[in-house]
Design an enzyme around this catalytic site. Structure first.
Site, PDB file in Angstrom:
ATOM      1  N   ASN A   1       0.891  -1.452   0.323  1.00 48.51           N
ATOM      2  CA  ASN A   1      -0.064   0.003   0.147  1.00 48.51           C
ATOM      3  C   ASN A   1       1.355   1.291  -0.118  1.00 48.51           C
ATOM      4  OD1 ASN A   1      -1.193   1.981   0.595  1.00 48.51           O
ATOM      5  ND2 ASN A   1      -2.170   1.170   2.728  1.00 48.51           N
ATOM      6  N   TRP A   2       1.298   1.943  -1.452  1.00 45.79           N
ATOM      7  CA  TRP A   2       2.028   2.981  -1.318  1.00 45.79           C
ATOM      8  C   TRP A   2       1.634   4.075  -1.056  1.00 45.79           C
ATOM      9  CZ3 TRP A   2       4.327   2.523  -6.856  1.00 45.79           C
ATOM     10  CH2 TRP A   2       5.310   1.348  -7.088  1.00 45.79           C
TER      11      TRP A   2
ATOM     12  N   GLU B   1      -5.575  -4.617  10.691  1.00 46.87           N
ATOM     13  CA  GLU B   1      -4.251  -3.295  10.502  1.00 46.87           C
ATOM     14  C   GLU B   1      -4.561  -2.252  12.234  1.00 46.87           C
ATOM     15  OE1 GLU B   1      -2.865  -2.219   6.686  1.00 46.87           O
ATOM     16  OE2 GLU B   1      -4.422  -0.947   7.053  1.00 46.87           O
TER      17      GLU B   1
ATOM     18  N   GLY C   1       2.158   2.639  10.680  1.00 44.06           N
ATOM     19  CA  GLY C   1       3.605   3.737  10.546  1.00 44.06           C
ATOM     20  C   GLY C   1       3.940   3.818  11.408  1.00 44.06           C
TER      21      GLY C   1
ATOM     22  N   SER D   1       3.623  -1.680  10.170  1.00 49.03           N
ATOM     23  CA  SER D   1       4.615  -2.310  10.830  1.00 49.03           C
ATOM     24  C   SER D   1       5.271  -2.782  10.512  1.00 49.03           C
ATOM     25  CB  SER D   1       4.903  -1.159  11.684  1.00 49.03           C
ATOM     26  OG  SER D   1       5.167   0.099  12.092  1.00 49.03           O
TER      27      SER D   1
ATOM     28  N   GLY E   1       2.368  -0.616   4.081  1.00 47.66           N
ATOM     29  CA  GLY E   1       3.260   0.502   3.533  1.00 47.66           C
ATOM     30  C   GLY E   1       4.358   1.368   3.576  1.00 47.66           C
ATOM     31  N   GLY E   2       5.135   1.509   4.488  1.00 51.71           N
ATOM     32  CA  GLY E   2       6.335   1.906   4.740  1.00 51.71           C
ATOM     33  C   GLY E   2       7.198   0.944   3.832  1.00 51.71           C
TER      34      GLY E   2
HETATM   35  P1  PGA Z   1       2.682   0.821   7.553  1.00 46.64           P
HETATM   36  O1  PGA Z   1       1.395   0.321   7.248  1.00 46.64           O
HETATM   37  O2  PGA Z   1       3.468  -0.171   7.066  1.00 46.64           O
HETATM   38  O3  PGA Z   1       3.281   1.788   6.956  1.00 46.64           O
HETATM   39  O4  PGA Z   1       2.607   0.364   9.606  1.00 46.64           O
HETATM   40  C1  PGA Z   1       0.096  -0.604   7.086  1.00 46.64           C
HETATM   41  C2  PGA Z   1      -0.689  -0.098   6.139  1.00 46.64           C
HETATM   42  O5  PGA Z   1      -1.273   1.422   6.724  1.00 46.64           O
HETATM   43  O6  PGA Z   1      -1.433  -0.283   5.454  1.00 46.64           O
END
Ligand code: PGA
Length: 257
Positions: free
Chosen positions: A15-16, A172, A178, A217, A238-239
């Site tokens: 998920n960019w 999540e 994040g 994360s 995400g990250g």
């Molecule tokens: P993250 O985000 O891996 O940066 O914690 C995950 C997401 O929000 O899908």
């Protein structure tokens, strides 16, 4: 998922969010040039910004499934700034993420609107990743399962028996997104199992067949222990999905080990 089960279908979904310029998207796929030839077809998914969907499709051809991070609750009409699920389908987008906690928090999306988006997406034959998650306050006050069950009950309202195969869930925890603070594999497993039981008992869904991803994360250093859990079927990342080398490692651990 049981790591010894060779039939398991683990997904890694990047998920960019609102990241990457065109130049960075090109750089990302250049770095994955060799990798995309390998046997990841269908299991490495990427959701870029809408504006980069065509470019990602072009660069990641065949190897990656491409998705949107959101869609409208309607197919067309006076909804300035919205993006139609029908138009997404027309450009061969594979899936759409709905109910992400950032959409819930910043854009005030409630379960009712999320449910409408899910239905519009399904009607257009898009796969849907429905995100659910509790805040830190909700967890600390012992409300985690109540919150998640409400989000599932409302978010999945009206799903018909033939649509379950198009639905993927993502657990999540908001406090883990994040923040670098991942749920422990045991914490995540406990919730995933509870969600699966709820799907089966309360929503009469084919729960064993529904993929439940963990997000929050996830990174190369913790993906293996998360995927070792029997009810974790992949990750929404995400990250760590933004950097080609990290995304590649995540996929290698998930698909090739
Ligand atoms: P993250 O985000 O891996 O940066 O914690 C995950 C997401 O929000 O899908």
């Amino acid at each position: 998922m049981d790591m010894s089960d060779s039939s398991r279908q683990v997904l890694i979904v990047g998920n960019w969010k609102m990241n990457h310029t065109q130049a960075e998207v090109k750089q990302f796929f250049q770095e994955l040039h060799d990798f995309k030839r390998q046997d990841i077809k269908g299991r490495a998914w990427i959701a870029p910004q809408f504006i980069h969907l065509s470019l990602v499709q072009q660069l990641g051809a065949l190897a990656f499934k491409i998705g949107a991070q959101n869609c409208s609750h309607e197919n067309h009409g006076a909804y300035t700034g919205d993006v139609s699920p029908q138009a997404l389908k027309e450009m061969n987008v594979d899936f759409v993420i709905v109910g992400h906690s950032e959409r819930r928090a910043f854009f005030k999306e409630n379960d009712r609107i999320i449910n409408s988006k899910l239905h519009r997406a399904l009607e257009n034959k898009l796969k849907v990743i429905l995100c659910v998650g509790e805040t830190l306050d909700q967890r600390q006050s012992g409300k985690t399962l109540d919150v998640l069950q409400d989000q599932l009950r409302e978010g999945l309202k009206g799903v018909s028996a033939d649509q379950w195969g198009e639905i993927i869930l993502a657990y999540e925890p908001v406090w883990a997104i994040g923040t670098g603070q991942t749920a422990t594999p045991e914490q995540a497993q406990e919730v995933h199992l509870a969600l699966r039981m709820f799907l089966e008992k309360e929503l009469h869904a084919p729960a064993q067949q529904i993929l439940i991803l963990y997000g929050g994360s996830v990174k190369p250093s913790n993906i293996a222990e998360l995927l070792e859990q029997p009810d974790i079927d992949g990750a929404l990342v995400g990250g760590a999905s933004l950097k080609a080398s990290d995304y590649k490692t995540l996929c290698q651990v998930a698909f090739l080990s």
